[in-house]
Write a protein that holds these residues in place. Structure first.
Motif, PDB file in Angstrom:
ATOM      1  N   VAL A 137       0.863  -1.175   0.000  1.00 62.02           N
ATOM      2  CA  VAL A 137       0.000   0.000   0.000  1.00 62.02           C
ATOM      3  C   VAL A 137       0.905   1.232   0.000  1.00 62.02           C
ATOM      4  CG1 VAL A 137      -1.962  -1.105   1.140  1.00 62.02           C
ATOM      5  CG2 VAL A 137      -0.194  -0.030   2.527  1.00 62.02           C
ATOM      6  N   SER A 138       0.403   2.323  -0.556  1.00 61.43           N
ATOM      7  CA  SER A 138       1.174   3.561  -0.615  1.00 61.43           C
ATOM      8  C   SER A 138       0.996   4.345   0.675  1.00 61.43           C
ATOM      9  CB  SER A 138       0.716   4.409  -1.799  1.00 61.43           C
ATOM     10  OG  SER A 138       1.019   3.753  -3.010  1.00 61.43           O
ATOM     11  N   ALA A 139       2.063   5.018   1.084  1.00 59.66           N
ATOM     12  CA  ALA A 139       2.034   5.795   2.323  1.00 59.66           C
ATOM     13  C   ALA A 139       3.063   6.922   2.260  1.00 59.66           C
ATOM     14  CB  ALA A 139       2.330   4.898   3.525  1.00 59.66           C
ATOM     15  N   THR A 140       2.918   7.859   3.174  1.00 57.43           N
ATOM     16  CA  THR A 140       3.874   8.950   3.329  1.00 57.43           C
ATOM     17  C   THR A 140       4.416   8.902   4.751  1.00 57.43           C
ATOM     18  OG1 THR A 140       2.606  10.314   1.791  1.00 57.43           O
ATOM     19  CG2 THR A 140       4.207  11.456   3.188  1.00 57.43           C
ATOM     20  N   VAL A 141       5.721   9.000   4.886  1.00 53.16           N
ATOM     21  CA  VAL A 141       6.346   9.036   6.209  1.00 53.16           C
ATOM     22  C   VAL A 141       6.136  10.429   6.791  1.00 53.16           C
ATOM     23  CG1 VAL A 141       8.514   8.852   7.491  1.00 53.16           C
ATOM     24  CG2 VAL A 141       8.074   7.322   5.544  1.00 53.16           C
ATOM     25  N   ARG A 142       5.677  10.493   8.032  1.00 51.52           N
ATOM     26  CA  ARG A 142       5.459  11.762   8.730  1.00 51.52           C
ATOM     27  C   ARG A 142       6.268  11.768  10.024  1.00 51.52           C
ATOM     28  NH1 ARG A 142       3.469  14.408   4.689  1.00 51.52           N
ATOM     29  NH2 ARG A 142       1.457  13.718   3.965  1.00 51.52           N
ATOM     30  N   ASP A 143       7.043  12.826  10.226  1.00 51.16           N
ATOM     31  CA  ASP A 143       7.793  12.989  11.471  1.00 51.16           C
ATOM     32  C   ASP A 143       6.940  13.819  12.414  1.00 51.16           C
ATOM     33  OD1 ASP A 143       9.537  13.398  13.541  1.00 51.16           O
ATOM     34  OD2 ASP A 143      11.119  14.312  12.332  1.00 51.16           O
ATOM     35  N   SER A 144       6.395  13.181  13.446  1.00 52.49           N
ATOM     36  CA  SER A 144       5.506  13.890  14.375  1.00 52.49           C
ATOM     37  C   SER A 144       6.264  14.466  15.573  1.00 52.49           C
ATOM     38  CB  SER A 144       4.404  12.952  14.867  1.00 52.49           C
ATOM     39  OG  SER A 144       4.940  11.951  15.701  1.00 52.49           O
ATOM     40  N   GLY A 145       7.574  14.330  15.566  1.00 51.42           N
ATOM     41  CA  GLY A 145       8.388  14.872  16.648  1.00 51.42           C
ATOM     42  C   GLY A 145       8.952  13.792  17.538  1.00 51.42           C
ATOM     43  N   ILE A 200      -0.981   6.193   5.736  1.00 57.77           N
ATOM     44  CA  ILE A 200      -1.304   5.232   4.687  1.00 57.77           C
ATOM     45  C   ILE A 200      -2.513   5.716   3.903  1.00 57.77           C
ATOM     46  CG2 ILE A 200      -1.972   2.842   4.229  1.00 57.77           C
ATOM     47  CD1 ILE A 200      -0.398   2.118   6.817  1.00 57.77           C
ATOM     48  N   ASP A 201      -2.355   5.768   2.583  1.00 54.04           N
ATOM     49  CA  ASP A 201      -3.415   6.251   1.704  1.00 54.04           C
ATOM     50  C   ASP A 201      -4.705   5.478   1.949  1.00 54.04           C
ATOM     51  OD1 ASP A 201      -1.334   7.761   0.718  1.00 54.04           O
ATOM     52  OD2 ASP A 201      -1.384   6.914  -1.301  1.00 54.04           O
ATOM     53  N   GLY A 202      -5.788   6.204   2.214  1.00 52.44           N
ATOM     54  CA  GLY A 202      -7.090   5.604   2.400  1.00 52.44           C
ATOM     55  C   GLY A 202      -7.312   4.944   3.747  1.00 52.44           C
ATOM     56  N   VAL A 203      -6.287   4.934   4.612  1.00 53.43           N
ATOM     57  CA  VAL A 203      -6.392   4.277   5.923  1.00 53.43           C
ATOM     58  C   VAL A 203      -6.195   5.275   7.055  1.00 53.43           C
ATOM     59  CG1 VAL A 203      -5.393   2.516   7.441  1.00 53.43           C
ATOM     60  CG2 VAL A 203      -5.628   2.060   4.997  1.00 53.43           C
ATOM     61  N   GLY A 204      -5.183   6.112   6.938  1.00 51.82           N
ATOM     62  CA  GLY A 204      -4.847   7.070   7.984  1.00 51.82           C
ATOM     63  C   GLY A 204      -3.491   6.771   8.580  1.00 51.82           C
ATOM     64  N   GLU A 205      -3.221   7.412   9.707  1.00 45.93           N
ATOM     65  CA  GLU A 205      -1.906   7.289  10.335  1.00 45.93           C
ATOM     66  C   GLU A 205      -1.784   5.994  11.134  1.00 45.93           C
ATOM     67  OE1 GLU A 205      -0.264  11.756  11.083  1.00 45.93           O
ATOM     68  OE2 GLU A 205      -1.598  10.933  12.608  1.00 45.93           O
ATOM     69  N   LYS A 206      -0.641   5.359  10.965  1.00 43.90           N
ATOM     70  CA  LYS A 206      -0.285   4.155  11.712  1.00 43.90           C
ATOM     71  C   LYS A 206       1.103   4.380  12.289  1.00 43.90           C
ATOM     72  CE  LYS A 206      -3.772   1.418  10.479  1.00 43.90           C
ATOM     73  NZ  LYS A 206      -4.616   0.687  11.387  1.00 43.90           N
ATOM     74  N   ARG A 207       1.352   3.806  13.446  1.00 41.42           N
ATOM     75  CA  ARG A 207       2.672   3.952  14.075  1.00 41.42           C
ATOM     76  C   ARG A 207       3.418   2.626  13.977  1.00 41.42           C
ATOM     77  NH1 ARG A 207       4.482   4.568  19.962  1.00 41.42           N
ATOM     78  NH2 ARG A 207       6.558   5.412  19.650  1.00 41.42           N
ATOM     79  N   PRO A 208       4.530   2.615  13.225  1.00 35.86           N
ATOM     80  CA  PRO A 208       5.311   1.379  13.122  1.00 35.86           C
ATOM     81  C   PRO A 208       6.095   1.121  14.404  1.00 35.86           C
ATOM     82  CG  PRO A 208       6.360   3.114  11.834  1.00 35.86           C
ATOM     83  CD  PRO A 208       5.085   3.684  12.388  1.00 35.86           C
ATOM     84  N   ASP A 209       6.240  -0.150  14.755  1.00 37.53           N
ATOM     85  CA  ASP A 209       7.053  -0.473  15.932  1.00 37.53           C
ATOM     86  C   ASP A 209       8.527  -0.217  15.649  1.00 37.53           C
ATOM     87  OD1 ASP A 209       7.448  -2.644  14.215  1.00 37.53           O
ATOM     88  OD2 ASP A 209       7.067  -4.163  15.729  1.00 37.53           O
ATOM     89  N   ARG A 252      -2.582   1.706  17.339  1.00 40.08           N
ATOM     90  CA  ARG A 252      -2.317   0.268  17.313  1.00 40.08           C
ATOM     91  C   ARG A 252      -1.035   0.120  16.496  1.00 40.08           C
ATOM     92  NH1 ARG A 252      -5.960  -2.638  19.680  1.00 40.08           N
ATOM     93  NH2 ARG A 252      -8.122  -1.978  19.732  1.00 40.08           N
ATOM     94  N   LEU A 253       0.008  -0.395  17.135  1.00 39.69           N
ATOM     95  CA  LEU A 253       1.299  -0.519  16.449  1.00 39.69           C
ATOM     96  C   LEU A 253       1.202  -1.496  15.283  1.00 39.69           C
ATOM     97  CD1 LEU A 253       3.902  -0.662  19.357  1.00 39.69           C
ATOM     98  CD2 LEU A 253       3.281   1.288  17.933  1.00 39.69           C
ATOM     99  N   ILE A 254       1.973  -1.186  14.241  1.00 40.56           N
ATOM    100  CA  ILE A 254       2.085  -2.095  13.103  1.00 40.56           C
ATOM    101  C   ILE A 254       3.530  -2.568  12.998  1.00 40.56           C
ATOM    102  CG2 ILE A 254       0.170  -1.085  11.805  1.00 40.56           C
ATOM    103  CD1 ILE A 254       2.339   0.329  10.057  1.00 40.56           C
ATOM    104  N   ALA A 255       3.695  -3.735  12.422  1.00 38.02           N
ATOM    105  CA  ALA A 255       5.023  -4.257  12.103  1.00 38.02           C
ATOM    106  C   ALA A 255       5.178  -4.205  10.589  1.00 38.02           C
ATOM    107  CB  ALA A 255       5.179  -5.691  12.601  1.00 38.02           C
TER     108      ALA A 255
END
Length: 93
Positions: free
Chosen positions: A16-24, A37-46, A82-85
């Protein structure tokens, strides 16, 4: 020509396509690097490889939910994810 297009689609299957965002910085009330993630929203990778830790970088990613609920921020209201791997990641050219 048809074979090349077919191989390209197979290579992208499951991504899936996504953009990396630096939230600080986590220690300064941020949430670290997120994937928008396009069409899904923000996810936080572990874990996000250092080569992808740049704000605004477009990527293609395969991931799965870990089942872990995590909060970030030092003061209310906290952000909850919810963390993603990440199973596979590549730059989206």
């Amino acid at each position: 020509m048809l074979v090349v297009a077919s191989c390209s689609k197979d290579r992208d299957k499951g991504f899936v396509s996504a953009t990396v965002r630096d939230s600080g910085d986590l220690s300064a009330d941020g949430c670290g690097f997120l994937l928008d993630i396009d069409g899904v929203g923000e996810k936080r990778p572990d874990y996000l490889l250092s080569g992808f830790q740049q704000n605004g970088v477009r990527v293609k990613v395969k991931y799965h939910e870990t089942g872990v609920l995590d909060t970030c921020g030092n003061a209310a209201p906290y952000r909850t994810f919810r963390l993603i791997a990440i199973d596979d990641i590549q730059r989206d050219l």
